[in-house]
Enzyme design. Structure first.
Site, PDB file in Angstrom:
ATOM      1  N   ALA A  18      -0.302  -7.702   3.868  1.00  0.00           N
ATOM      2  CA  ALA A  18      -1.446  -6.855   3.522  1.00  0.00           C
ATOM      3  C   ALA A  18      -2.095  -7.352   2.227  1.00  0.00           C
ATOM      4  CB  ALA A  18      -0.988  -5.409   3.362  1.00  0.00           C
TER       5      ALA A  18
ATOM      6  N   CYS B 205       4.689 -10.133   3.553  1.00  0.00           N
ATOM      7  CA  CYS B 205       3.912  -9.354   2.572  1.00  0.00           C
ATOM      8  C   CYS B 205       2.428  -9.592   2.825  1.00  0.00           C
ATOM      9  CB  CYS B 205       4.303  -9.727   1.147  1.00  0.00           C
ATOM     10  SG  CYS B 205       6.086  -9.725   0.846  1.00  0.00           S
TER      11      CYS B 205
ATOM     12  N   CYS C 156       0.605 -15.067  -7.363  1.00  0.00           N
ATOM     13  CA  CYS C 156      -0.513 -15.117  -8.311  1.00  0.00           C
ATOM     14  C   CYS C 156      -0.014 -14.842  -9.727  1.00  0.00           C
ATOM     15  CB  CYS C 156      -1.619 -14.147  -7.914  1.00  0.00           C
ATOM     16  SG  CYS C 156      -1.097 -12.429  -7.772  1.00  0.00           S
TER      17      CYS C 156
ATOM     18  N   ASP D  65      10.464  -4.920   6.113  1.00  0.00           N
ATOM     19  CA  ASP D  65      10.712  -5.393   4.752  1.00  0.00           C
ATOM     20  C   ASP D  65      11.013  -6.888   4.807  1.00  0.00           C
ATOM     21  OD1 ASP D  65      11.804  -5.987   2.192  1.00  0.00           O
ATOM     22  OD2 ASP D  65      12.499  -3.927   1.970  1.00  0.00           O
TER      23      ASP D  65
END
Length: 410
Positions: free
Chosen positions: A251, A249, A369, A299
């Site tokens: 980007a 993940c 986050c 993915d």
């Protein structure tokens, strides 16, 4: 007067109109604010951003503020307009008559029948003190479900501490991979006030709203924008020379770039499933001169890799962003308790796939986050040895963040 590119710069009334429409899109249709803001011309965007993000950070107290002067619930776009006006009156230190007049003009464009209502309510707001009686979730500026979840997890006092910082505008935090002290001196000579980050030896914090492109060394890739809590997480990853590091993940590419710069002899595989985000990822890597990174369109739940293929994995999983609500206050309205559960399911699937391609004795750094337990400890439960784990709650100089370094048995 035409601008250099043949289009006219929008003025403040147009910025207010754009802000009202964006607020309506977020509150009534659960659309992201940043997408709409990015489409606005820069002069318009600055004021619209201030109003939109200001309202979303202070939504619950502003809602009480305007509702006490309403006899019935207004239609969504009028509610957005009233909230935008109330925010300007309470927090932007603008003359009351100017705000009321400007918002009545905006009302003519979105709902002319409500002009009298808008005029009357905003005048009452301007003439009154802010409401003193607020429920705990309203005072914390959090949705009721989110306040209750955090109260049960952290206690009411900790929620109040978090809420204090989530209401405020965030600082800008950058990571300087090489020569932080020299870079700070360059920034100060250029007129930027900056501080050393306390969490990361690479971190420098600057005033929120600083134009990133104007900082020294931007085009030369001397720094990248990254909150220092995220920097601290990346620094936990034990990378050896010639390791193959998987950044899942990846980007927009900040963590891949930082890993590449810190470990130039390693190979970083930056994986992301969204093809639309890959060009920006590639541009960021190019600016940071991260030449040891290879992009992989895949993915994270179905990686095109055999079992036990890599030594080190960073999984910065998609989450509900509950730790960065001051940067993305629209997340309070885009997610609910069901989204927390749905994200946790996807996060566990990503962890299982990361575990599959990890070599025995290798490490996975799981990071999000979000500070919900369901997206933190619950996701990594039962996954190997926990070498290190930490949750940081939002504070003045860093976001809320969770990370855990896990080791796969040899």
């Amino acid at each position: 007067m035409p601008c250099a590119q043949g289009s006219c710069l929008l003025d403040a009334p147009s910025a207010r109109l754009a802000a009202v429409r964006l607020l309506d899109a977020v509150l009534a249709r659960r659309q992201r604010a940043d997408v709409g803001l990015a489409r606005l011309p820069a002069p318009t965007r600055a004021l619209a951003h201030e109003i939109v993000y200001g309202v979303l950070r202070r939504y619950f107290s502003l809602e009480v503020d305007v509702s006490r002067f309403l006899r019935e619930k207004p239609e969504p776009v009028v509610r957005a307009l009233l909230l935008a006006g109330a925010y300007q009156l309470r927090y932007m230190r603008m003359p009351a008559y100017a705000v009321v007049h400007a918002m009545v003009d905006v009302c003519k464009a979105v709902q002319p029948r409500a002009k009298g209502l808008v005029n009357a309510v905003l005048r009452r707001v301007a003439e009154s003190e802010p409401p003193a009686r607020l429920k705990p979730y309203q005072r914390a500026e959090l949705p009721r479900w989110l306040y209750a979840a955090w109260r049960d997890q952290f206690g009411a006092e900790q929620v109040r501490n978090c809420a204090r910082w989530l209401r405020e505008k965030p600082l800008l935090s950058v990571a300087v991979p090489d020569g932080r002290e020299n870079w700070m001196r360059s920034a100060e000579r250029a007129g930027f006030a900056c501080e050393r980050g306390a969490l990361s030896p690479l971190a420098v914090t600057l005033a929120g709203g600083t134009a990133v492109e104007s900082l020294p060394g931007y085009t030369r890739g001397e720094f990248l924008v990254m909150d220092q809590a995220a920097q601290l997480a990346v620094l936990q990853l034990p990378v050896r020379a010639h390791d193959r590091v998987l950044d899942l993940c990846a980007a927009p590419g900040g963590k891949s770039a930082l890993l590449a710069r810190l470990y130039p002899q390693a190979e970083v595989l930056a994986v992301d499933r969204d093809a639309r985000r890959l060009p920006r990822l590639r541009d960021n890597l190019r600016r940071m001169r991260a030449t040891n990174v290879r992009l992989v369109h895949a993915d994270a739940r179905a990686l095109p890799l055999p079992d036990a293929a890599v030594n080190t994995i960073l999984l910065d999983a998609p989450c509900t962003a509950s730790g960065i609500l001051r940067r993305h206050p629209d997340a309070k309205f885009l997610h609910d308790a069901g989204d927390v559960r749905r994200h946790a399911v996807r996060q566990r699937a990503m962890m299982q796939e990361a575990w599959r391609v990890l070599r025995p004795g290798g490490f996975v750094l799981y990071a999000v986050c979000s500070i919900h337990r369901a997206e933190n400890e619950d996701v990594i439960a039962g996954q190997g040895e926990v070498v290190r784990m930490r949750r940081l709650l939002p504070a003045r100089d860093h976001d809320g963040f969770f990370f855990a370094l896990l080791r796969k048995p040899a």
